[in-house]
Structure formats: structure tokens, C-alpha cells
Design an enzyme around this catalytic site. Sequence first.
Site, short mmCIF file in Angstrom:
data_model
loop_
_atom_site.label_atom_id
_atom_site.label_comp_id
_atom_site.label_asym_id
_atom_site.label_seq_id
_atom_site.Cartn_x
_atom_site.Cartn_y
_atom_site.Cartn_z
N GLY A 20 1.24 28.32 -1.15
CA GLY A 20 0.10 26.87 -1.39
C GLY A 20 0.89 26.09 -2.06
O GLY A 20 1.82 25.66 -1.66
N TYR A 21 -0.28 25.49 -3.30
CA TYR A 21 0.79 24.55 -3.77
C TYR A 21 0.94 24.65 -5.09
O TYR A 21 1.23 23.57 -5.70
CB TYR A 21 -0.44 23.21 -4.12
CG TYR A 21 -1.37 22.79 -2.80
CD1 TYR A 21 -0.94 21.24 -2.83
CD2 TYR A 21 -1.89 23.53 -1.95
CE1 TYR A 21 -2.42 20.61 -1.16
CE2 TYR A 21 -2.72 22.56 -1.32
CZ TYR A 21 -2.68 21.33 -0.66
OH TYR A 21 -3.75 20.65 0.14
N ASP A 22 1.24 26.56 -5.30
CA ASP A 22 1.82 26.57 -6.40
C ASP A 22 3.01 26.17 -7.32
O ASP A 22 3.29 25.76 -8.65
CB ASP A 22 2.55 28.23 -6.34
CG ASP A 22 0.79 28.65 -6.54
OD1 ASP A 22 -0.37 28.51 -7.02
OD2 ASP A 22 1.40 29.73 -6.69
N ASP A 56 -13.57 30.85 -1.90
CA ASP A 56 -12.85 29.92 -1.71
C ASP A 56 -12.40 29.29 -2.39
O ASP A 56 -13.12 28.99 -3.88
CB ASP A 56 -14.63 28.83 -0.90
CG ASP A 56 -14.04 28.19 0.00
OD1 ASP A 56 -13.05 28.40 0.99
OD2 ASP A 56 -14.31 27.00 -0.22
N ARG A 89 -7.99 32.30 -9.98
CA ARG A 89 -8.50 33.40 -9.15
C ARG A 89 -8.45 34.57 -9.78
O ARG A 89 -9.23 35.45 -9.84
CB ARG A 89 -7.94 34.07 -8.08
CG ARG A 89 -8.16 34.59 -6.58
CD ARG A 89 -7.20 34.84 -5.59
NE ARG A 89 -7.50 33.74 -4.75
CZ ARG A 89 -6.55 33.10 -4.79
NH1 ARG A 89 -5.82 32.65 -5.31
NH2 ARG A 89 -6.94 31.04 -4.12
#
Length: 204
Positions: free
Chosen positions: A162-164, A75, A190
Site C-alpha cells: 500500500g502506501y507504506d 477497513d 492495524r
Amino acid sequence: MTRKLEGGKLLVATHNKGKLNEIAEILTPYGVTVIGAGEMDLPEPEETEDTFVGNARIKAHAAARATGLPALSDDSGITIDALNGAPGVYTADWAQTPNGRDFEMAMTRANDELTAAGASAPRTAQFRCTLVVAWPDGHDEVFEGVMPGQLVWPVRGGHGFGYDPMFQPDGYEITCAEMDPAEKNTISHRGKALAQFVQGCFSG
């Protein structure tokens, strides 16, 4: 003492292909074969907790119970300091539309809310990852990783997910989406959490 994993097969309780590919790539050197929840036709349990570790536990234990295999769940999300840690556990929810997830919309919302809050640069933020590996008998282990950085606008880069494209890690002049994926994996939230997981559950 951390419980060790036997065998080279690991069920990862995610339906997110970007996340699954990233985990598989990081674990490749350790000879671990990764299977996604989607391949096992597992349902996605409702994430009802308000913490990363709470939601990761829900997903990992549900997958372990359903399959009889140890299951790893991630998560993760982004916490933005000027927004009091938002979106946090609601990182993916900000991208949710009736037709799936739209992270361009989510990044626009983040920038709009920062602008409305009068947040000046550097707009500091952190990518956070909590991993839970659960066994069918109910035992679990928790590993956490954080990548600090700042948010930039307009977004830059075509890699990652994602928000990369709006996240520039500390010590870098480029965003995560402008990085070679292998380089990103060495510094990412991660990557850090998975390194702890490997050290705890596979090494020694």
C-alpha cells in the site's frame, strides 16, 4: 462486556494477501489460525458506506452470514490532513486500475495533490484501521487503531504494501516500508487495533 471468541479459528473477510499475512502474523502468538475470504471463495461485497466502520461492518457481517463462522473485517486507509482527510475510505480506490491495484500510482497522486495544494512539510497524515468482528447472529464488536506520521517523497523502502513507502511514522526517521515487518506490527494502526481485539475477544 466484550463477547469472547471460542476456538482457535478465525475467518478474516479480506482478499488482500498483504493484509491477511499481517493479521495472521500478529495473531500467531495467540494460537489463532487465520483463514482468508479468498480461501472460502467468498464474494467481495460492495463497500457502500462513507466511513471505515460502515464498510468493515458490511464485510464482516456478509462473511459471517455466508459461512456461519465469526468473521473479522478490517477497513483501513490513510487520511491526509492537507487534503481534508482524503483519500480516507477511498484509499484503495485511488490505486484501482482495470488491471488491479497500482499503489505507486496512488502514492504519486497523493504527492501531486499535496504539491498542488501547496502543502508544506511536515505533511501530516494518519494510517487508520477499524476492525469489526461479527457473529452469525448479527452481534458485532468494533476496535480502532491510529498511527500518526508524515508523508515523504520520493518513496523509500521495499517492505510492506500500500502506501507504506511514503509514510514515516511519528518518532521514526524511516518509512514503514523500510522497517522490519515485526517492528512495524508493534506500532501500526492495524497492530494497535488487533491488540485491542485480542484483549477484548480472547483474553481473560
